[in-house]
Design a protein around this motif. Structure first.
Motif, PDB file in Angstrom:
ATOM      1  N   ARG A 103      -1.515   3.681   0.435  1.00 12.39           N
ATOM      2  CA  ARG A 103      -1.128   2.279   0.593  1.00 12.39           C
ATOM      3  C   ARG A 103      -1.860   1.395  -0.389  1.00 12.39           C
ATOM      4  N   ARG A 104      -3.154   1.630  -0.573  1.00 19.54           N
ATOM      5  CA  ARG A 104      -3.933   0.812  -1.518  1.00 19.54           C
ATOM      6  C   ARG A 104      -3.450   1.026  -2.952  1.00 19.54           C
ATOM      7  N   CYS A 151      -0.405   1.480  -3.824  1.00 18.08           N
ATOM      8  CA  CYS A 151       0.883   0.805  -3.974  1.00 18.08           C
ATOM      9  C   CYS A 151       0.791  -0.707  -3.836  1.00 18.08           C
ATOM     10  N   GLN A 152       0.023  -1.191  -2.899  1.00 18.83           N
ATOM     11  CA  GLN A 152       0.128  -2.571  -2.428  1.00 18.83           C
ATOM     12  C   GLN A 152      -0.417  -3.590  -3.407  1.00 18.83           C
ATOM     13  N   MET A 164       2.465  -8.581  -0.314  1.00 18.64           N
ATOM     14  CA  MET A 164       3.029  -7.485   0.472  1.00 18.64           C
ATOM     15  C   MET A 164       2.211  -7.286   1.744  1.00 18.64           C
ATOM     16  N   THR A 165       2.899  -6.950   2.828  1.00 12.44           N
ATOM     17  CA  THR A 165       2.249  -6.674   4.108  1.00 12.44           C
ATOM     18  C   THR A 165       2.474  -5.215   4.485  1.00 12.44           C
ATOM     19  N   ALA A 166       1.404  -4.574   4.953  1.00 12.14           N
ATOM     20  CA  ALA A 166       1.476  -3.162   5.332  1.00 12.14           C
ATOM     21  C   ALA A 166       1.698  -3.018   6.832  1.00 12.14           C
ATOM     22  N   GLU A 176       4.558   1.577   5.663  1.00  7.96           N
ATOM     23  CA  GLU A 176       5.584   0.860   4.924  1.00  7.96           C
ATOM     24  C   GLU A 176       5.053  -0.491   4.471  1.00  7.96           C
ATOM     25  N   LEU A 177       5.546  -0.965   3.329  1.00  5.26           N
ATOM     26  CA  LEU A 177       5.203  -2.281   2.814  1.00  5.26           C
ATOM     27  C   LEU A 177       6.440  -3.162   2.844  1.00  5.26           C
ATOM     28  N   ASP A 228       6.272 -10.478   1.536  1.00  5.88           N
ATOM     29  CA  ASP A 228       5.830 -11.713   2.184  1.00  5.88           C
ATOM     30  C   ASP A 228       6.639 -12.923   1.733  1.00  5.88           C
ATOM     31  N   THR A 262      10.278   4.057  -3.015  1.00 10.50           N
ATOM     32  CA  THR A 262      10.415   2.610  -3.152  1.00 10.50           C
ATOM     33  C   THR A 262      11.886   2.213  -3.213  1.00 10.50           C
ATOM     34  N   PRO A 267      -2.444  -1.838  -8.613  1.00 16.22           N
ATOM     35  CA  PRO A 267      -1.294  -1.458  -7.769  1.00 16.22           C
ATOM     36  C   PRO A 267      -0.100  -1.069  -8.632  1.00 16.22           C
TER      37      PRO A 267
END
Length: 339
Positions: A73-74, A76-77, A81-83, A92-93, A96, A121, A160
């Motif tokens: 997650r780190r 990608c994010q 974006m919210t995880a 999932e992301l 926002d 993605t 990211p």
């Protein structure tokens, strides 16, 4: 995987779901595969008749799927974006805010080539709305060698691999070309279409001029529009190769650096894209933009609206998937066009 006494299972990972039955109240999975056993779980497991458990042992250097998922997650994010909560090694992301979604495809492919890791993605280079799902990450096994995540980190390079850029442009000028419109012989039906399409990206048409097909008139109108407070210049009409269609030549003579006149997209082959020295984008729009649900304009507009320069090589790549199939009803953008 090995069998151990339940009292000795604290810190170990369950290999399968554990069902609990409370007559008249509950029947279902009390503990899920991948759950890390805690001291508080022991009395519950014993009350379920589980005096021994099958567990994975977390040997040195191994990661539980949930911990590994957080590292993915780190990778990608990016901002905006919210995880989601991690569940069975999956995160999932979501977006926002509205904006342009970008994917570093080279790094994405390299990470997905690492065994037992995956990142899926939505298509990069496309517009997204607040709340849209952007990606899902997953670790395949319950426990994984930490070196695989180390390799993924090295590939990402500390940045990211996903970006969500907010819309940047706010004001557009429209130049409507054609003696038939200029003299009032037909109604201008092109500009209302642009107003609606641009509004979806937070762009308002603040300047509008109508001129005939004369080269001098076109150049003068372009000059006037460039001196106004606009972020984007759109020219409609006169975009074909007919001798009296002067719009492409006028854009070139006005000083724009032409990225491309023509694109491997149908509808939209006679599209023109250029930039002035001050960064102002100028687009020459063929007539299909006025009546077709989806054209080259819809494919390019998200990047333009986010202030991301569009290159000739990007336009060329639209050829694969650049043929609109004319589906009825039209489902764009949930279709293969431009993907």
């Amino acid at each position: 995987m090995r069998k151990i006494r339940t009292e000795d299972a604290v810190g170990h990972v369950l290999c399968h779901d554990m069902t609990q039955i409370i007559p008249g109240e509950f029947k279902g999975a009390r503990f899920r595969k991948g759950h890390v056993v805690t001291a508080e779980d022991i009395p519950v497991l014993l009350s379920m008749g589980k005096e021994a458990l099958y567990v994975w042992e977390l040997e040195p250097g191994m990661l539980h799927e949930d911990d590994a998922a957080q590292r993915l997650r780190r990778i990608c994010q990016g901002p905006g974006m919210t995880a989601s909560d991690v569940r069975e090694g999956k995160i999932e992301l979501t977006a926002d805010h509205d904006g342009l979604f970008l994917v570093d495809v080279e790094k994405l492919d390299a990470i997905n080539a690492i065994d037992q890791l995956m990142i899926a993605t939505r298509k990069g280079g496309t517009a997204v709305r607040k709340g849209d799902k952007l990606c899902g990450t997953r670790v395949i096994p319950l426990v994984i060698d930490g070196e695989k995540l180390d390799e993924a980190d090295r590939i990402a390079g500390g940045q990211p691999i996903l970006q969500l850029l907010p819309w940047k442009l706010r004001r557009a000028g429209v130049l409507t070309t054609g003696s038939e419109v200029f003299h009032g012989r037909i109604e201008d039906k092109f500009t209302p279409v642009l107003v609606e399409k641009l509004a979806a990206y937070g762009i308002a048409v603040t300047e509008h001029e109508v001129v005939d097909d004369g080269m001098d008139h076109l150049l003068a109108a372009i000059d006037r529009l460039r001196k106004t407070d606009i972020d984007l210049l759109l020219c409609t009409g006169g975009m074909s190769v007919d001798p009296d269609d002067n719009t492409p030549g006028a854009i070139r003579r006005s000083g724009a650096d032409i990225v491309s006149y023509g694109a491997p997209v149908l509808p939209g082959a006679m599209f023109l894209l250029g930039y002035y020295d001050d960064g102002l984008p100028v687009l020459g729009l063929p007539g299909c933009v006025m009546y077709a649900r989806a054209t080259i304009f819809d494919l390019v507009l998200p990047k333009v609206a986010a202030g991301v320069p569009v290159t000739r090589s990007e336009l060329i790549r639209y050829g694969d998937g650049g043929l609109c199939l004319g589906c009825q009803p039209c489902r764009y953008p949930v279709c293969p066009f431009g993907k």
